[in-house]
Design a protein around this motif. Structure first.
Motif, PDB file in Angstrom:
ATOM      1  N   PRO A   1      13.085 -64.426 -29.899  1.00  0.00           N
ATOM      2  CA  PRO A   1      14.469 -64.136 -29.509  1.00  0.00           C
ATOM      3  C   PRO A   1      14.710 -64.249 -28.008  1.00  0.00           C
ATOM      4  O   PRO A   1      15.780 -64.698 -27.575  1.00  0.00           O
ATOM      5  N   PHE A   2      13.725 -63.885 -27.215  1.00  0.00           N
ATOM      6  CA  PHE A   2      13.885 -63.984 -25.767  1.00  0.00           C
ATOM      7  C   PHE A   2      13.879 -65.445 -25.312  1.00  0.00           C
ATOM      8  O   PHE A   2      14.547 -65.799 -24.338  1.00  0.00           O
ATOM      9  N   MET A   3      13.132 -66.294 -26.022  1.00  0.00           N
ATOM     10  CA  MET A   3      13.156 -67.725 -25.706  1.00  0.00           C
ATOM     11  C   MET A   3      14.541 -68.305 -25.940  1.00  0.00           C
ATOM     12  O   MET A   3      15.070 -69.058 -25.114  1.00  0.00           O
ATOM     13  N   ILE A   4      15.136 -67.957 -27.076  1.00  0.00           N
ATOM     14  CA  ILE A   4      16.467 -68.476 -27.404  1.00  0.00           C
ATOM     15  C   ILE A   4      17.498 -67.987 -26.390  1.00  0.00           C
ATOM     16  O   ILE A   4      18.328 -68.765 -25.885  1.00  0.00           O
ATOM     17  N   LEU A   5      17.445 -66.711 -26.068  1.00  0.00           N
ATOM     18  CA  LEU A   5      18.408 -66.147 -25.118  1.00  0.00           C
ATOM     19  C   LEU A   5      18.225 -66.741 -23.723  1.00  0.00           C
ATOM     20  O   LEU A   5      19.207 -67.014 -23.016  1.00  0.00           O
TER      21      LEU A   5
ATOM     22  N   ALA B   1      13.286 -71.771 -22.325  1.00  0.00           N
ATOM     23  CA  ALA B   1      12.433 -71.258 -23.392  1.00  0.00           C
ATOM     24  C   ALA B   1      11.118 -70.729 -22.828  1.00  0.00           C
ATOM     25  O   ALA B   1      10.634 -69.661 -23.235  1.00  0.00           O
ATOM     26  N   GLY B   2      10.550 -71.483 -21.898  1.00  0.00           N
ATOM     27  CA  GLY B   2       9.304 -71.035 -21.283  1.00  0.00           C
ATOM     28  C   GLY B   2       9.468 -69.752 -20.500  1.00  0.00           C
ATOM     29  O   GLY B   2       8.601 -68.865 -20.547  1.00  0.00           O
ATOM     30  N   PHE B   3      10.594 -69.634 -19.792  1.00  0.00           N
ATOM     31  CA  PHE B   3      10.830 -68.398 -19.040  1.00  0.00           C
ATOM     32  C   PHE B   3      11.051 -67.220 -19.988  1.00  0.00           C
ATOM     33  O   PHE B   3      10.600 -66.098 -19.716  1.00  0.00           O
ATOM     34  N   GLY B   4      11.726 -67.460 -21.103  1.00  0.00           N
ATOM     35  CA  GLY B   4      11.920 -66.399 -22.086  1.00  0.00           C
ATOM     36  C   GLY B   4      10.608 -65.915 -22.663  1.00  0.00           C
ATOM     37  O   GLY B   4      10.404 -64.704 -22.861  1.00  0.00           O
ATOM     38  N   HIS B   5       9.699 -66.854 -22.925  1.00  0.00           N
ATOM     39  CA  HIS B   5       8.358 -66.487 -23.414  1.00  0.00           C
ATOM     40  C   HIS B   5       7.609 -65.667 -22.366  1.00  0.00           C
ATOM     41  O   HIS B   5       6.959 -64.658 -22.673  1.00  0.00           O
ATOM     42  N   PHE B   6       7.712 -66.111 -21.108  1.00  0.00           N
ATOM     43  CA  PHE B   6       7.084 -65.398 -19.995  1.00  0.00           C
ATOM     44  C   PHE B   6       7.645 -63.981 -19.871  1.00  0.00           C
ATOM     45  O   PHE B   6       6.902 -63.000 -19.738  1.00  0.00           O
ATOM     46  N   PHE B   7       8.963 -63.844 -19.938  1.00  0.00           N
ATOM     47  CA  PHE B   7       9.626 -62.544 -19.816  1.00  0.00           C
ATOM     48  C   PHE B   7       9.237 -61.627 -20.969  1.00  0.00           C
ATOM     49  O   PHE B   7       8.977 -60.426 -20.772  1.00  0.00           O
ATOM     50  N   ALA B   8       9.195 -62.180 -22.194  1.00  0.00           N
ATOM     51  CA  ALA B   8       8.836 -61.370 -23.358  1.00  0.00           C
ATOM     52  C   ALA B   8       7.402 -60.872 -23.261  1.00  0.00           C
ATOM     53  O   ALA B   8       7.102 -59.730 -23.640  1.00  0.00           O
ATOM     54  N   THR B   9       6.507 -61.712 -22.751  1.00  0.00           N
ATOM     55  CA  THR B   9       5.114 -61.300 -22.602  1.00  0.00           C
ATOM     56  C   THR B   9       4.986 -60.159 -21.608  1.00  0.00           C
ATOM     57  O   THR B   9       4.271 -59.176 -21.849  1.00  0.00           O
ATOM     58  N   LEU B  10       5.707 -60.256 -20.493  1.00  0.00           N
ATOM     59  CA  LEU B  10       5.640 -59.198 -19.485  1.00  0.00           C
ATOM     60  C   LEU B  10       6.234 -57.884 -19.990  1.00  0.00           C
ATOM     61  O   LEU B  10       5.770 -56.805 -19.619  1.00  0.00           O
ATOM     62  N   SER B  11       7.259 -57.988 -20.841  1.00  0.00           N
ATOM     63  CA  SER B  11       7.917 -56.769 -21.334  1.00  0.00           C
ATOM     64  C   SER B  11       7.416 -56.343 -22.712  1.00  0.00           C
ATOM     65  O   SER B  11       7.998 -55.440 -23.316  1.00  0.00           O
ATOM     66  N   ALA B  12       6.344 -57.001 -23.185  1.00  0.00           N
ATOM     67  CA  ALA B  12       5.714 -56.649 -24.468  1.00  0.00           C
ATOM     68  C   ALA B  12       6.709 -56.711 -25.627  1.00  0.00           C
ATOM     69  O   ALA B  12       6.787 -55.805 -26.464  1.00  0.00           O
TER      70      ALA B  12
END
Length: 424
Positions: free
Chosen positions: A343-347, A327-338
């Motif tokens: 949804p990115f946390m869940i995935l 979940a934390g990595f998904g949040h990190f990835f979503a922030t970098l990709s705006a």
């Protein structure tokens, strides 16, 4: 009559899992209150509690250390009665049940879900002493059903428990009397449902994403979670391997090593704050349900703190922390990709769990039940499949299978031959 006995034991697994969950939840709350009222005491607990619990495991409760899932996997592949007694016997059951909440109360980044698998498997093996069950149900099938029942009750995910039975515990194994054993898994989940209510483990999320328009971003996320999960699993393996310097030192000086792990957790908490403590369940749930921000370093901090807690050898699992890392990595990835974070946390939860366990269907179904979000079904399936394949280049198989292979127990020969001397 025999099937009724099996179902009664499955219901008992559900009750034990719920009691264990309540104890662990209270330990989490107690630790958080302690941190905010008496932070110095909270910092002192990890280097004291971790080696103390490890000593109790080695002295009285052998087999209760670590996650619990590798122990179940080990006895499924090697159903030696002596091995079963050591790894999922009554002492291992009691030690896991009593000591895991203590380790959680000390702030270690461990979860209760892996230990619940061991508790369920242990109870099912105790059931073999009931008249008739040993005659009808084989040892391996009972262990698989007990472990899966533990997962179903721990996460309140009956379908996830069924998938866990087939894909993770029952790899290349054929269950006998499948319908009865799987009904036992469902019953354990229903007990949790009746007592704790119809809840989702990580709350409810209606986050969606137009995956057909964002397929390249999703492909990149899936590949990245495969790399993160594979490296994370590889690190877990290196910690316990006696072939590495770290693993060799850990085996030679276990209590000093556990104390050093506790000191590192405390030092990280002093430097980085309370996000170091615990499995990350509350932070993840708030981020999904209420869009509360996570720090960009949350996933990496949780990864290091989980590795450190696991390295100590004290009782506690890595299943829930792995989901928090995802979940934390998904949040990190979503922030970098705006992009929108939820949804990115869940995935990413699905991706990292798939990469670590190499059980993509189990990961997809469990996370689906945890967040009750059916709008992300296709992206979740895609992420699970790709992440698993990427992870295979780093981690050859499930981390639980690899950890099980590293469990070494020496048993003296049952009937040693008398010494013979050549005639002079």
């Amino acid at each position: 009559m025999i099937v009724t006995q099996l179902y009664v034991v499955a219901i008992l697994v559900g009750f034990i899992a719920v009691a264990f969950a309540l104890m662990s939840d209270y330990a989490i709350k107690w630790q958080k209150d302690l941190y905010f009222e008496y932070p110095l005491i909270a910092y002192l607990l990890p280097p004291i509690v971790l080696p103390a619990c490890l000593w109790l495991v080695n002295k009285f409760f052998w087999g209760a250390g670590g996650s619990g899932i590798p122990q179940a996997v080990k006895v499924i592949h090697h159903p030696d009665p002596r091995l079963i007694s050591k790894l999922i016997g009554p002492r291992a059951f009691l030690g896991k049940f009593l000591l895991t909440p203590l380790v959680i109360a000390a702030g270690a980044a461990i979860g209760r879900e892996g230990p619940t698998v061991q508790l369920g498997a242990s109870l099912m093996m105790m059931a073999r002493k009931l008249p008739g069950i040993a005659r009808v149900f084989d040892t391996q099938s009972l262990i698989i059903a007990g472990g899966a029942a533990g997962i179903a009750a721990a996460f309140n995910t009956p379908l996830g428990g069924l998938m866990f039975a087939f894909e993770e515990l029952g790899r290349r194994r054929t269950l006998r009397h499948t319908s009865n054993l799987l009904m036992a898994v469902v019953l354990a989940g229903l007990v949790s449902l009746m007592i704790q209510g119809n809840y989702s483990y990580f709350g409810y999320s209606n986050a969606t994403i137009d995956w057909q328009d964002h397929w390249m971003i999703l492909l990149a996320l899936a590949a990245c979670t495969g790399i993160v999960g594979g490296l994370y699993g590889r690190a877990l393996l290196l910690i316990v391997s006696p072939k590495t310097r770290l693993g060799a030192f850990r085996a030679k000086r276990p209590y000093w090593f556990a104390m050093m792990c506790g000191l590192l957790i405390s030092a990280m908490a002093i430097a980085l704050g309370p996000q170091v403590f615990g499995a990350g369940y509350e932070e993840t749930k708030l981020a999904l349900e209420e869009s509360q921000d996570l720090s960009l370093s949350f996933w990496f901090v949780k990864l290091i703190s989980t590795l450190t807690a696991f390295a100590s050898g004290a009782p506690g699992g890595v299943f829930a922390p792995t989901l928090s890392i995802g979940a934390g990595f998904g949040h990190f990835f979503a922030t970098l990709s705006a992009q929108e974070a939820a949804p990115f946390m869940i995935l990413a939860m699905v991706g990292v769990l798939s990469a670590v366990t190499h059980a993509p269907i189990t990961a997809f179904v469990i996370v689906l039940e945890m967040v009750d979000n059916h709008g992300l079904v296709m992206p979740m399936i895609m992420t699970a499949a790709i992440s698993t394949q990427v992870s295979r280049r780093i981690l050859p198989t499930s981390i639980y299978v690899l950890l099980a292979m590293n469990i070494r127990i020496y048993f003296p020969p049952k009937n040693p031959k008398p010494e013979t001397h050549p005639e002079t």
